[in-house]
Enzyme design. Structure first.
Site, PDB file in Angstrom:
ATOM      1  CG  ASP A 247      -1.431   1.258   1.474  1.00 53.98           C
ATOM      2  OD1 ASP A 247      -2.123   1.777   0.552  1.00 53.98           O
ATOM      3  OD2 ASP A 247      -1.442   1.678   2.580  1.00 53.98           O
TER       4      ASP A 247
ATOM      5  CG  ASP B 177      -1.363   8.070   1.035  1.00 50.59           C
ATOM      6  OD1 ASP B 177      -0.860   9.017   1.231  1.00 50.59           O
ATOM      7  OD2 ASP B 177      -1.747   7.341  -0.074  1.00 50.59           O
TER       8      ASP B 177
ATOM      9  CG  ASP C  65      -2.099   2.277   6.672  1.00 52.32           C
ATOM     10  OD1 ASP C  65      -2.254   2.414   5.331  1.00 52.32           O
ATOM     11  OD2 ASP C  65      -2.399   3.538   7.083  1.00 52.32           O
TER      12      ASP C  65
END
Ligand SMILES: [Mg+2]
Length: 259
Positions: free
Chosen positions: A26, A28, A196
């Site tokens: 991922d 960000d 996250d």
């Protein structure tokens, strides 16, 4: 949930690193630190260098909620094999349908929300993100956002993130679908995925032991991922470990037995 960087898990990482592995990441909050303004989210120099080194050793794919062109520009010239945007649906066969639906949603959202201070509607072409990070009355803003979404025509799926709600056409492929497609298309046997946020749970929910290793950034019990790394900064340590395990830079294609 176990710390993947703990010494007890050394074997787990090594087993994947020595298999024919796709690395999915991922953007960000995983590769780039979370910042106040999403447009300012950049890779640290160390992360950039590690990512370039990883791309010489593994096929690497970035799977982000951002529009694809946006995230592609942030990882340009590093050797990344695939960039997937819009939570898994860009590029994809479903893009045209999604674009049509989103074009109907945008004016309706503006009509409902333009009078709410601090709410921003981000047009990602195949999906929409409604941000209320800059609102001073977040409870009120969240209520109004929810009501506006409820009034939209057509079936949809919402993913609530950190002071943002993502709205996607129903039935659109998610990050988990994208990762499995890439693993197949790139001829990998296994995949390691790091994310996250709530939208990464679509990957974590896939039950494919031995062939899929999922890692959540930040320790939480609210996850399907069996492993975590302590913080966004610790992601660099995981990347460094993966580089080290394929020291000479040549692609290993040692096949592990499937379980
Ligand atoms: Mg993220």
């Amino acid at each position: 949930v176990k710390d993947l960087l703990a010494s007890a898990q050394r074997e787990v990482i090594a087993r994947f690193a020595w298999s024919n592995m796709l690395l999915g990441l991922d953007y960000d909050g995983t590769l780039a630190p979370i910042v106040r303004r999403p447009e300012d989210a950049h890779l640290r120099p160390r992360t950039r260098a590690l990512l370039a080194a990883l791309c010489e050793r593994y096929p690497v794919a970035i799977i982000s909620g951002r529009a694809r062109a946006d995230v592609a520009s942030r990882v340009a010239r590093l050797g990344v094999r695939e960039v997937v945007g819009n939570h898994g649906l860009e590029p994809g066969a479903d893009a045209e349908r999604c674009e049509r639906i989103v074009r109907r949603w945008l004016p309706a959202l503006h009509r409902s929300l333009d009078d709410v201070a601090g709410v921003e509607i981000e047009d990602k072409s195949l999906s929409v993100a409604v941000h209320y990070r800059r609102s001073r009355e977040r409870v009120y803003a969240a209520d109004r956002v929810r009501a506006a979404i409820d009034a939209l025509p057509g079936a949809r799926r919402t993913i609530a993130g950190k002071l943002v709600v993502n709205i996607l056409p129903d039935g659109a492929p998610h990050k988990g679908v994208a990762l499995l497609r890439l693993r197949r298309e790139l001829g990998a046997d296994t995949a390691l995925y790091v994310g996250d946020d709530v939208t990464d749970e679509d990957v974590f929910a896939i039950d494919d032991p031995g062939r899929l290793l999922c890692v959540r950034v930040g320790r939480t019990q609210q996850t399907r991922a069996p492993y975590y790394v302590a913080s966004q900064r610790a992601v660099d340590d995981l990347l460094a470990r993966l580089v080290e395990l394929r020291g000479d830079g040549s692609r290993h294609h040692r096949r592990e037995e499937r379980t």
